[in-house]
Design an enzyme around this catalytic site. Sequence first.
Site, PDB file in Angstrom:
ATOM      1  N   THR A 224     -18.083 -12.695   9.937  1.00 17.73           N
ATOM      2  CA  THR A 224     -17.413 -11.576  10.605  1.00 17.73           C
ATOM      3  C   THR A 224     -18.329 -10.878  11.597  1.00 17.73           C
ATOM      4  OG1 THR A 224     -15.905 -11.230   8.774  1.00 17.73           O
ATOM      5  CG2 THR A 224     -16.343  -9.322  10.166  1.00 17.73           C
TER       6      THR A 224
ATOM      7  N   SER B 252     -18.239 -17.680   6.014  1.00 21.02           N
ATOM      8  CA  SER B 252     -19.093 -18.092   4.889  1.00 21.02           C
ATOM      9  C   SER B 252     -18.300 -18.673   3.725  1.00 21.02           C
ATOM     10  CB  SER B 252     -19.949 -16.925   4.428  1.00 21.02           C
ATOM     11  OG  SER B 252     -19.174 -15.957   3.741  1.00 21.02           O
TER      12      SER B 252
ATOM     13  N   THR C  76     -20.176 -12.339   4.845  1.00 26.34           N
ATOM     14  CA  THR C  76     -20.480 -11.576   3.619  1.00 26.34           C
ATOM     15  C   THR C  76     -19.828 -12.186   2.378  1.00 26.34           C
ATOM     16  OG1 THR C  76     -18.535 -10.188   3.999  1.00 26.34           O
ATOM     17  CG2 THR C  76     -20.647  -9.418   4.907  1.00 26.34           C
ATOM     18  N   ASP C  77     -18.792 -13.013   2.557  1.00 31.40           N
ATOM     19  CA  ASP C  77     -18.045 -13.512   1.394  1.00 31.40           C
ATOM     20  C   ASP C  77     -18.917 -14.328   0.437  1.00 31.40           C
ATOM     21  OD1 ASP C  77     -14.889 -14.098   3.172  1.00 31.40           O
ATOM     22  OD2 ASP C  77     -15.885 -12.280   2.445  1.00 31.40           O
TER      23      ASP C  77
HETATM   24  N1  ASP Z   1     -15.167 -11.240   6.059  1.00 31.55           N
HETATM   25  C1  ASP Z   1     -16.281 -12.160   5.877  1.00 31.55           C
HETATM   26  C2  ASP Z   1     -17.499 -11.567   6.541  1.00 31.55           C
HETATM   27  O1  ASP Z   1     -17.669 -10.407   6.310  1.00 31.55           O
HETATM   28  C3  ASP Z   1     -16.002 -13.510   6.396  1.00 31.55           C
HETATM   29  C4  ASP Z   1     -17.156 -14.408   6.042  1.00 31.55           C
HETATM   30  O2  ASP Z   1     -17.780 -14.243   4.986  1.00 31.55           O
HETATM   31  O3  ASP Z   1     -17.450 -15.322   6.837  1.00 31.55           O
HETATM   32  O4  ASP Z   1     -18.266 -12.201   7.187  1.00 31.55           O
END
Ligand code: ASP
Length: 361
Positions: A53, A91, A125-126
């Site tokens: 993200t 991720s 973050t995932d």
């Molecule tokens: N919403 C997730 C982020 O915060 C998507 C991910 O992990 O790629 O990056």
Amino acid sequence: MPRPEPRRRIRGLWGSRSLVAVVATAALGAGAIRAPLEAQSRPRVRVIATGGTIAGQATGGQLTGGQLVEAVPELDEVAIIEVEEFSRIGSSAMTPDHWLRLSRRINELLTDDSALAGVIVTHGTDTMEETAYFLHLTVDSERPVVMVGSMRNASAVSADGPANLLSGVRVAVDPQARGRGVLVVLNDEIHSARDVRKTDNNRVDTFVSAEWGTLGIVDADRIVFRRSLATRHTTDSDLRVDASVTSLPMVPIVADFAGNDGSVLRAWATQGARAVVVQAFGGGRASPGMRRAATDVAAEGVPVVMASRVPEGRILASIGSIEDGILVAGDLPPHKARVLLMLAALQGRGAADIQRLLDTH
Ligand code: ASP
């Protein structure tokens, strides 16, 4: 001799520095492109961009690592930034093969370039906590490796990515960050890869080290550390991976639920799982069906690690039985116990050794 174009005016002290850079370059003669005088004194870091993200745009596109850095001119005042594109994926698409390649690349960088102050990885973050913990166990250097991400995409009002990237670079160049293992920096907080978890699907303060707390804080005037880890990592890890390794053993996580007959756990054993993590209930206690399946699978020589869906508190040793191959994750959540177990299975570790690793890393 044409005067090199001065760098675009950037607010703050850096504007005058770029003037110094222009003068310095002119004095050295055409073609002698050197970093600005102060630049030679500023630490140099490598930003490795993987996606997520933080790079996301409202249009659905993904910015490059170079674009992420360009969007934060204040970085020029902190470090000389080199950028490397590793991947451009969310991720949730990260795999153990990505973990291996990223760890191998970071070790290569830090081995070949002794002057590099540290590495910053931009990541979704995932699953940041899995990648961070894998690097925590496999990077063979005391120099900082800092992971940053964001909860709002790059197009959002008050996007948090630029500030998190600046904080991550400030932490990576801070001498206090050395030797603390892989760090996760978001929302002005410095977390250990081992203890941090994503706790909210939407909020910028989503990363929490609930049981043990942050290692430190990113304040406007300085980086403040207040804690170090008591567990092993990086140069003190017993789980580092040889650069020749190209894949990791299959270690699934099986969630328990009321009335579970344990058939999924048994099926994984027949599918060649080298070990299995059970996401059990509070305290690591499992349904009768899961417990029977765990005992049978462990008896067949497939180590089973009892973890918990409850976010805090250790799984006590009494829940397991090393002689029966039933181990306990302690205070590691299921998805981090799995990372450690994959590395332990790769090394062919026995039950007692795996339990020692779970208790110390
Ligand atoms: N919403 C997730 C982020 O915060 C998507 C991910 O992990 O790629 O990056």
